[in-house]
Design an enzyme around this catalytic site. Sequence first.
Site, PDB file in Angstrom:
ATOM      1  N   ARG A 139       0.814  -1.208   0.000  1.00 53.52           N
ATOM      2  CA  ARG A 139       0.000   0.000   0.000  1.00 53.52           C
ATOM      3  C   ARG A 139       0.853   1.265   0.000  1.00 53.52           C
ATOM      4  O   ARG A 139       0.411   2.321  -0.470  1.00 53.52           O
ATOM      5  CB  ARG A 139      -0.951  -0.006   1.189  1.00 53.52           C
ATOM      6  N   GLU A 175      -3.558   6.230   7.352  1.00 56.63           N
ATOM      7  CA  GLU A 175      -4.375   5.344   6.524  1.00 56.63           C
ATOM      8  C   GLU A 175      -5.577   6.045   5.900  1.00 56.63           C
ATOM      9  O   GLU A 175      -6.497   5.403   5.414  1.00 56.63           O
ATOM     10  CB  GLU A 175      -4.844   4.150   7.358  1.00 56.63           C
ATOM     11  N   HIS A 247      -8.813  -0.994  10.477  1.00 53.53           N
ATOM     12  CA  HIS A 247      -9.169   0.422  10.347  1.00 53.53           C
ATOM     13  C   HIS A 247     -10.402   0.680  11.197  1.00 53.53           C
ATOM     14  O   HIS A 247     -11.234  -0.221  11.422  1.00 53.53           O
ATOM     15  CB  HIS A 247      -9.488   0.788   8.891  1.00 53.53           C
ATOM     16  N   CYS A 368     -15.089   0.735   2.330  1.00 45.87           N
ATOM     17  CA  CYS A 368     -13.695   0.744   1.879  1.00 45.87           C
ATOM     18  C   CYS A 368     -13.583   1.237   0.444  1.00 45.87           C
ATOM     19  O   CYS A 368     -12.582   1.843   0.061  1.00 45.87           O
ATOM     20  CB  CYS A 368     -13.096  -0.659   1.962  1.00 45.87           C
TER      21      CYS A 368
END
Length: 440
Positions: A139, A175, A247, A368
């Site tokens: 990522r 994030e 998350h 998401c």
Amino acid sequence: MSDAVEVNFDGLIGPSHNYGGLSDGNLASARNAGDVSNPREAAVQGLEKMRTLVRAGLVQGVLPPLARPSFDLLAAAGYSGTDAQMIEAAARTSPRLLKAAYSASSMWTANAATVSPSADTGDGRLHFTPANLSTMLHRSLEHPDTTATLISIFPGEDRFAVHGALPAHADFADEGAANHVRLCAEHGEAGVELFVYGRDTGESATGFPARQTRLASESIARSHELDGARAVFARQSRRAIEAGAFHNDVVCVGALDTLFFHECAFEDTAGTLAALRRAAEGRFDLKPVMVPESEVPLADAISSYLFNSQLLQFPDEDRLVLIAPGETQDTASTRAYCERLVRANGPIGRVQFVDVRQSMRNGGGPACLRLRVVMTEDELASCHQGVILDEELIDDLQACVRSTYRDRLAPADLADPKFADECRIAREALLEILELDALL
């Protein structure tokens, strides 16, 4: 700024969507590692979710997939020669690195950036900070291309501020919007921004990683010029992280004046709610909807992705709509809770289930897949119009997907250099449809 609307920008799932099992702490990713994926079905499913919102009368945007594989990563790892030679060598000597180079995880645009609308910012501009995503190698590759994408879609520094990602250091681990919730009375009015973090600077923990730091969240709030009295910083519970809530959006979602969350979402629930009420004082009355563990065990909340849902205000509906994955309907405790939730006559009036199973098997639900961007009429008119969807554009994108994406992809298939060409051809065709030639 009462003319503002919330636009959902969904990530268009890329042709290299595969179950590589690269994400530590993401239980679905680990459980399905090595399985055969269906990139074509995944992208079509995602576009059908977007169509659901378009048909409901909401403004829906799309972000294109990033270029994969990342030859920059392979070159940095010492591979050289032609593209085919680099792929073949990496497949022999470092197949996990090759999977990282091919990762299609940019599809989860909740991680693309943190967004603060112009109603909240000191300079009256719409601010974006692309997430550095530094905790996971696959990522961490995304933010340079994500930044270029955002600049292409939101051009003009008079209205838009696209910041650089934070330093790629553990203390600044960020994030994006997956750990951020904006609450307000109306989208165009000044709101309260909730930043959720898993650890403080220099703090380490055993077990699954806490991917967001307080320093990262505070840095973004400062660069977005937020009113300190309207920014709240809350700690995610360690128990939730260890249970697989990598998350905060796995255990919490909010919209307008409503915060929908699991009892185990925050380390200090009472303190978090008190801070939110203080920040909202004089602007709106917070409506918390807490799901007790006695009704939905934390494990069920995470496996079903009850909270990784989109909480939306539909036109002509006086209560919010929860767009939840089919897995929420398939899980007995969450299905029963949703039925009680609707009957309770609270702020959430309806639950609508959507099929995003290909994404879910890699650990990403409806929330998401989208980045929420509150925009005024002028801002919406100033952004790149080629990514604002209608049904005809969705049809064109689906036709392109059906003609260029594979319907079967195993991790071992990534070793075929011809697949890299397929990915490039598919992405270029999509960019042409979206009129994003600058990203070619």
